[in-house]
Every structure is written in structure tokens, then in C-alpha cells.
Design an enzyme around this catalytic site. Structure first.
Site, PDB file in Angstrom:
ATOM      1  CB  SER A  57      -1.084   0.300   1.713  1.00 11.86           C
ATOM      2  OG  SER A  57      -1.722   1.302   1.404  1.00 11.86           O
ATOM      3  CG  HIS A  95      -4.180  -1.330  -1.337  1.00  8.12           C
ATOM      4  ND1 HIS A  95      -5.347  -1.714  -1.826  1.00  8.12           N
ATOM      5  CD2 HIS A  95      -4.324  -0.400  -0.531  1.00  8.12           C
ATOM      6  CE1 HIS A  95      -6.313  -1.795  -0.964  1.00  8.12           C
ATOM      7  NE2 HIS A  95      -6.118  -1.182  -0.395  1.00  8.12           N
ATOM      8  CG  ASP A 102      -5.118   2.350   0.870  1.00  7.47           C
ATOM      9  OD1 ASP A 102      -6.223   1.800   0.661  1.00  7.47           O
ATOM     10  OD2 ASP A 102      -4.402   2.450   0.733  1.00  7.47           O
ATOM     11  CG  MET A 113      -8.536   7.989   2.779  1.00  5.63           C
ATOM     12  SD  MET A 113      -7.253   7.486   4.187  1.00  5.63           S
ATOM     13  CE  MET A 113      -6.307   5.864   4.038  1.00  5.63           C
ATOM     14  CG  HIS A 168      -9.351   0.488  -1.010  1.00  9.58           C
ATOM     15  ND1 HIS A 168      -8.324   0.173   0.835  1.00  9.58           N
ATOM     16  CD2 HIS A 168     -10.578   0.714   0.207  1.00  9.58           C
ATOM     17  CE1 HIS A 168      -9.923   0.725   2.273  1.00  9.58           C
ATOM     18  NE2 HIS A 168     -10.458   0.421   0.727  1.00  9.58           N
ATOM     19  CG  MET A 198     -11.589   3.750   2.540  1.00 13.68           C
ATOM     20  SD  MET A 198      -9.478   3.900   3.193  1.00 13.68           S
ATOM     21  CE  MET A 198      -8.672   3.812   1.400  1.00 13.68           C
ATOM     22  CG  MET A 213     -11.857  -2.063   5.429  1.00 13.12           C
ATOM     23  SD  MET A 213     -10.095  -1.941   4.158  1.00 13.12           S
ATOM     24  CE  MET A 213      -9.156  -0.929   5.319  1.00 13.12           C
ATOM     25  CG  ASP A 252      -6.782  -2.521   3.110  1.00 16.29           C
ATOM     26  OD1 ASP A 252      -5.263  -2.126   3.780  1.00 16.29           O
ATOM     27  OD2 ASP A 252      -6.792  -1.224   2.593  1.00 16.29           O
ATOM     28  N   GLY A 253      -4.888  -4.002   6.121  1.00 13.97           N
ATOM     29  CA  GLY A 253      -4.748  -3.245   7.400  1.00 13.97           C
ATOM     30  C   GLY A 253      -4.211  -4.165   8.324  1.00 13.97           C
ATOM     31  N   GLY A 254      -3.085  -3.438   9.398  1.00 13.30           N
ATOM     32  CA  GLY A 254      -2.056  -4.000  10.573  1.00 13.30           C
ATOM     33  C   GLY A 254      -2.023  -5.561   9.541  1.00 13.30           C
TER      34      GLY A 254
END
Ligand code: DX5
Ligand code: ZN
Length: 218
Positions: free
Chosen positions: A5, A28, A30, A32, A61, A63, A132, A170-172
């Protein structure tokens, strides 16, 4: 599959950063809008420019509010996969059809507290499901393990032929969390800080890939 990402990359050097992960399956991105999430990143002009400097398939992605209006541009620009949020889309079935007609894969994302079941029928029209594993908006947050129940359910639906989506998380995602996600049945792992926060992004990516392969069920 690993999708680094760019949210964790140096935004002033995006082309260089994309080229720093040559073995990435997807890149990826993002997007936003400071409305759907409390953060602002980049939009279509930056994605279009970046595409001139990399051959890695772009995984956008979104958002953003009103993806029904804005997602199509990312598909028309040549993104490989365009993901919109279930919580933001007004007519997700039409949106998926529009994205596919414009030449991209269609992705549907659900936030950690959004259940999977109400979206299963809609997902028949989609190519990817992005689960997510943090609240969308920021990189570097802690993985929420409870979302793996949704991954397991989605995996069952795919394995029994009820859905044909590729399952993305996606995330962490990092070397402490990727194994559990792989065991649950994830196909594609988004990793921001674990890749671009590392001194050696390629090595970080390859080590995540090796862990996922060792634990994955496919
Ligand atoms: C968060 C973004 C993620 C973010 C993940 O809203 O959707 O793609 O980059 O970052 P890490 O991997 O650091 O959690
Ligand atoms: Zn993302």
C-alpha cells in the site's frame, strides 16, 4: 498475492516507491476524501500519472462518498481492480457492472463492523472482496483479529462455489498477523507500513509472501 500500500510510501516520490517493489502482485492505492474517512490522500490525476511509471496492476481502494459517481474514472484510467465501500455505494450492483464494462475488476470492501451476510448476494456481481482489518482512514493501526470470521465465511462460500471473489485483507498485516489471515483463507494481502516502513521493501514483501504461502490453504 501481496499488494503493497502506497499509503505508507513517500508521496513526493510515488513513482520511485512503486518501482521499489518490482515483485508486487498489485499496487494498492488508498484514495480518501476526508468525508467517508477522516483523512485525505490523493485522487484520479495522481493515479493516472503514476500509471505511466509502473506496469504493476493498480488496485485502487476508494474510501470515498458517492463511489457510484467517481469510481468509474479509475476503471477507465486502466486500474486493474477498483474497490468501493459497501457502506458508501448507493447501487453496488450497477456500480460493479459499470466498473467491469469500463474494463476493470470490481471490488467491494466492508469495514470491520460491517457484517458479511447482507452483502453476499451483491458479491455475486463482484470480483474481489476487501475485508478491512482496521478502521479505514490511516495506516499503521493494529490488526483486528475478529474480522477473520468474515474471511472464513467468505472462503467457505468461494470454496463451495457460491461466490467467485478473490479475498483480500487490508490493515495491520505484518509478519505477526499474516499467518492467521492466510490460515483463514485470504488470497491477497495489502501491507503498507510492513513493506514501505521497512529498510528493504522487497525483502519485507518476500518474507510476507513466504509466510503466507507456508500457512495458506491455497
Ligand atoms: C487504511 C488503508 C490501508 C493502509 C494499510 O485505511 O486502507 O490500505 O495503507 O496500512 P497498514 O498496512 O500500515 O495497516
Ligand atoms: Zn487500503
Amino acid at each position: 498475492m501481496i499488494a503493497p500500500s502506497l499509503l505508507a510510501a513517500d508521496f513526493a516520490r510515488l513513482a520511485d516507491e512503486a518501482n521499489a517493489v518490482p515483485g508486487a502482485d498489485w499496487l494498492h492505492v488508498d484514495v480518501m476524501d476526508a468525508h467517508f474517512v477522516p483523512n485525505l490522500t490523493l485522487g484520479l490525476p495522481v493515479v493516472e500519472s503514476l500509471m505511466k511509471y509502473t506496469d504493476i496492476p493498480m488496485d485502487c481502494h476508494l474510501m470515498i462518498d458517492n463511489p457510484d459517481r467517481w469510481a468509474i474514472g479509475y476503471a477507465e484510467a486502466g486500474s486493474y481492480n477498483v474497490t468501493v465501500h459497501a457502506e458508501a455505494a448507493h447501487d453496488p450492483v450497477k456500480l460493479a457492472k459499470d466498473l467491469r464494462a469500463a474494463g476493470s475488476k470490481a471490488g467491494l470492501s466492508i469495514k470491520p463492523k460491517t457484517p458479511l451476510e447482507p452483502w453476499v448476494e451483491v458479491l455475486r456481481h463482484y470480483d474481489t472482496l476487501l475485508v478491512m482489518s482496521v478502521e479505514p482512514g490511516f495506516g499503521g493501526q493494529a490488526f483486528i483479529p475478529e474480522v477473520l470470521d468474515k474471511v472464513r465465511t467468505a472462503r467457505r462460500l468461494v470454496d463451495t462455489g457460491h461466490l467467485t471473489v478473490l479475498i483480500e485483507i487490508d490493515g495491520g498485516i505484518n509478519d505477526e498477523t499474516i499467518e492467521a489471515a492466510a490460515e483463514a483463507g485470504v488470497d491477497c494481502f495489502v501491507a503498507g507500513s510492513a513493506v514501505f516502513g521497512s529498510d528493504d521493501p522487497v525483502r519485507a514483501m518476500e518474507s510476507l509472501r513466504a509466510q503466507a504461502r507456508a500457512c495458506g490453504r491455497r
